[in-house]
Design an enzyme around this catalytic site. Structure first.
Site, PDB file in Angstrom:
ATOM      1  N   LEU A 145       1.297  -1.369  -0.108  1.00  0.00           N
ATOM      2  CA  LEU A 145      -0.320   0.162   0.121  1.00  0.00           C
ATOM      3  C   LEU A 145       0.892   1.261   0.308  1.00  0.00           C
ATOM      4  O   LEU A 145       0.690   1.704   0.778  1.00  0.00           O
ATOM      5  CB  LEU A 145      -1.242   0.202   1.246  1.00  0.00           C
ATOM      6  CG  LEU A 145      -2.468   0.815   1.064  1.00  0.00           C
ATOM      7  CD1 LEU A 145      -3.094   0.376  -0.357  1.00  0.00           C
ATOM      8  CD2 LEU A 145      -2.846   1.134   2.080  1.00  0.00           C
ATOM      9  N   GLY A 146       1.791   1.651  -0.884  1.00  0.00           N
ATOM     10  CA  GLY A 146       2.296   2.536  -1.076  1.00  0.00           C
ATOM     11  C   GLY A 146       1.137   4.113  -2.055  1.00  0.00           C
ATOM     12  O   GLY A 146       0.144   3.245  -2.194  1.00  0.00           O
ATOM     13  N   ARG A 147       2.407   4.538  -3.453  1.00  0.00           N
ATOM     14  CA  ARG A 147       1.508   5.721  -3.672  1.00  0.00           C
ATOM     15  C   ARG A 147       0.720   5.088  -4.562  1.00  0.00           C
ATOM     16  O   ARG A 147      -0.553   5.438  -4.666  1.00  0.00           O
ATOM     17  CB  ARG A 147       2.709   6.343  -4.218  1.00  0.00           C
ATOM     18  CG  ARG A 147       2.631   7.612  -3.301  1.00  0.00           C
ATOM     19  CD  ARG A 147       4.266   8.433  -3.702  1.00  0.00           C
ATOM     20  NE  ARG A 147       5.587   7.846  -4.046  1.00  0.00           N
ATOM     21  CZ  ARG A 147       6.180   7.663  -3.887  1.00  0.00           C
ATOM     22  NH1 ARG A 147       6.999   8.349  -2.942  1.00  0.00           N
ATOM     23  NH2 ARG A 147       7.446   6.818  -4.592  1.00  0.00           N
ATOM     24  N   ILE A 148       1.584   3.861  -5.306  1.00  0.00           N
ATOM     25  CA  ILE A 148       0.863   3.064  -6.505  1.00  0.00           C
ATOM     26  C   ILE A 148      -0.776   2.332  -5.639  1.00  0.00           C
ATOM     27  O   ILE A 148      -1.587   2.738  -6.294  1.00  0.00           O
ATOM     28  CB  ILE A 148       1.455   2.013  -7.440  1.00  0.00           C
ATOM     29  CG1 ILE A 148       2.205   3.246  -8.156  1.00  0.00           C
ATOM     30  CG2 ILE A 148       0.265   1.733  -8.182  1.00  0.00           C
ATOM     31  CD1 ILE A 148       3.740   2.438  -8.789  1.00  0.00           C
ATOM     32  N   ARG A 168       4.121  -4.268   4.590  1.00  0.00           N
ATOM     33  CA  ARG A 168       6.152  -4.508   5.637  1.00  0.00           C
ATOM     34  C   ARG A 168       5.226  -3.916   7.335  1.00  0.00           C
ATOM     35  O   ARG A 168       5.546  -4.390   7.902  1.00  0.00           O
ATOM     36  CB  ARG A 168       7.074  -3.957   4.947  1.00  0.00           C
ATOM     37  CG  ARG A 168       7.425  -4.967   4.060  1.00  0.00           C
ATOM     38  CD  ARG A 168       8.825  -4.107   3.444  1.00  0.00           C
ATOM     39  NE  ARG A 168       8.907  -2.771   3.144  1.00  0.00           N
ATOM     40  CZ  ARG A 168      10.079  -1.711   3.483  1.00  0.00           C
ATOM     41  NH1 ARG A 168      10.798  -1.975   2.602  1.00  0.00           N
ATOM     42  NH2 ARG A 168       9.275  -0.724   2.412  1.00  0.00           N
ATOM     43  N   ARG A 225       6.255  -7.107 -10.577  1.00  0.00           N
ATOM     44  CA  ARG A 225       7.327  -7.671 -10.785  1.00  0.00           C
ATOM     45  C   ARG A 225       7.231  -9.352 -11.160  1.00  0.00           C
ATOM     46  O   ARG A 225       6.279  -9.643 -10.024  1.00  0.00           O
ATOM     47  CB  ARG A 225       8.630  -6.937  -9.995  1.00  0.00           C
ATOM     48  CG  ARG A 225       9.007  -6.164 -10.451  1.00  0.00           C
ATOM     49  CD  ARG A 225       9.527  -5.719 -11.564  1.00  0.00           C
ATOM     50  NE  ARG A 225      10.452  -4.702 -11.746  1.00  0.00           N
ATOM     51  CZ  ARG A 225      10.009  -3.407 -12.061  1.00  0.00           C
ATOM     52  NH1 ARG A 225       8.713  -3.394 -12.788  1.00  0.00           N
ATOM     53  NH2 ARG A 225      10.353  -2.238 -12.278  1.00  0.00           N
ATOM     54  N   GLU A 254      10.842 -12.082 -19.093  1.00  0.00           N
ATOM     55  CA  GLU A 254       9.988 -10.889 -20.019  1.00  0.00           C
ATOM     56  C   GLU A 254      11.473 -10.968 -20.902  1.00  0.00           C
ATOM     57  O   GLU A 254      12.520 -10.454 -20.733  1.00  0.00           O
ATOM     58  CB  GLU A 254       9.846 -10.048 -19.283  1.00  0.00           C
ATOM     59  CG  GLU A 254       8.780  -9.378 -18.176  1.00  0.00           C
ATOM     60  CD  GLU A 254       8.551  -8.420 -17.332  1.00  0.00           C
ATOM     61  OE1 GLU A 254       9.109  -7.336 -18.045  1.00  0.00           O
ATOM     62  OE2 GLU A 254       7.575  -8.149 -16.839  1.00  0.00           O
ATOM     63  N   HIS A 272       3.278  -5.801 -19.928  1.00  0.00           N
ATOM     64  CA  HIS A 272       4.656  -4.996 -18.985  1.00  0.00           C
ATOM     65  C   HIS A 272       4.608  -2.979 -19.729  1.00  0.00           C
ATOM     66  O   HIS A 272       5.645  -2.517 -19.894  1.00  0.00           O
ATOM     67  CB  HIS A 272       6.137  -4.650 -19.238  1.00  0.00           C
ATOM     68  CG  HIS A 272       7.095  -4.844 -17.590  1.00  0.00           C
ATOM     69  ND1 HIS A 272       7.677  -5.227 -17.168  1.00  0.00           N
ATOM     70  CD2 HIS A 272       6.569  -3.399 -17.007  1.00  0.00           C
ATOM     71  CE1 HIS A 272       7.779  -4.599 -16.156  1.00  0.00           C
ATOM     72  NE2 HIS A 272       7.536  -3.465 -16.027  1.00  0.00           N
TER      73      HIS A 272
END
Length: 310
Positions: A145-148, A168, A225, A254, A272
């Protein structure tokens, strides 16, 4: 006055490649080792590896400006141990990546790709398309739950979803329920969106246990990722019916996508492209170059990677 020598680590977009060439004395890997001692900076992208060997070969390297919010393509500990500054491009791509997550979730749950093929193949006159699941009102978990992640959450709220998360550490000031582990989160939701950074700390974070907790009606969306998800475990869960579906923008190797994933109708596959809008890529390019210019001017960075602690 001579221009600073900057190494372009491919692949770079044509626009970024050309702009670096216009502004600086640009060199490419084919110019090494003859020009190695001249290089003071690197411009790279998430797909371009800046490993310890390359860093060690550039005795006067001072800055690595990465075109991307992730930077697991760079050996950051080695760079920082040598006093080399490292930057990335956070925030400017949040909206584009978040809307890709929502698009993948909707596409899998509403079977958009399969239904499109149903029409194109002329099967509609024979009878209506089967009913599908619904995203609105469902429970969605976010791993990271960071900015993105928070940008994804606000869009899910607009769809009437109940949002919960694992991080975390707990995030202050958010209205979402916290789960102590990815397994606990997966067991409590209908769909799981993965938004954590890559790297050794998150390698195979979403493993068989998490996938089994999500269950046969669950959907996994990965815009983080490929390394974050145990890909063989994901393929097996989908083939065995232990997982309901997946929407993937990233993969373990990839651009190679397992044939087993390609064969599945309950999987939506993107190449991607989560940040791949004209507006976002222009902003990323501008920020990459702003970081490089700032370091060359006074040794600071606009957006240093968190490990630098600036």
């Amino acid at each position: 006055m001579s221009r600073p020598t900057i190494l372009r680590v491919p692949p770079l977009s044509p626009q970024l490649h050309d702009t670096v060439g216009e502004r600086y004395d640009a060199v490419d890997p084919t110019d090494l080792p003859a020009r190695a001692a001249d290089v003071v900076g690197i411009v790279s992208s998430n797909a371009g590896q800046v490993g310890s060997d390359l860093i060690a070969s550039l005795p006067n390297l001072g800055v690595i400006a990465n075109h991307g919010v992730g930077y697991d393509n760079i050996d950051v500990p080695v760079a920082l141990a040598r006093g080399i500054a490292v930057s990335n491009t956070p925030e400017v791509l949040d909206d584009a990546v978040a809307e890709t997550a929502i698009a993948l979730l909707l596409a899998v749950r509403r079977e958009v790709v399969v239904a499109d093929r149903f029409v194109r193949e002329g099967r509609w006159p024979a009878g209506p398309y089967p009913l599908t699941a619904q995203v609105a009102g469902s429970r969605v978990g976010i791993v990271g739950l960071g900015r993105i992640g928070q940008a994804v959450a606000t869009r899910l709220e607009a769809l009437g979803c109940t949002v919960s998360y694992h991080n975390r550490r707990q995030v202050d000031g958010v209205p979402y329920a916290y789960a102590a582990s990815p397994v606990e989160l997966a067991a409590s939701v209908d769909s799981l969106v993965v938004v954590v950074p890559g790297g050794s700390a998150t390698d195979a974070l979403v493993d068989r246990e998490v996938l089994d907790a999500l269950g046969p009606d669950g959907v996994l969306v990965n815009i983080a990722r490929g390394s974050v998800v145990d890909q063989p475990a994901l393929v097996a869960a989908l083939q065995d019916g232990r997982l309901g579906g997946a929407g993937l923008d990233v993969y373990a190797d990839e651009p190679n996508v397992p044939a087993e994933l390609v064969a599945l109708d309950n999987v939506v596959l993107l190449p991607h492209v989560a940040s791949g809008t004209h507006v976002t890529r222009a902003a990323m390019r501008e920020l990459t170059l702003a970081n490089l210019d700032a370091w060359l001017a006074d040794g600071t960075l606009r957006t240093p990677v968190p490990e630098m602690g600036q």
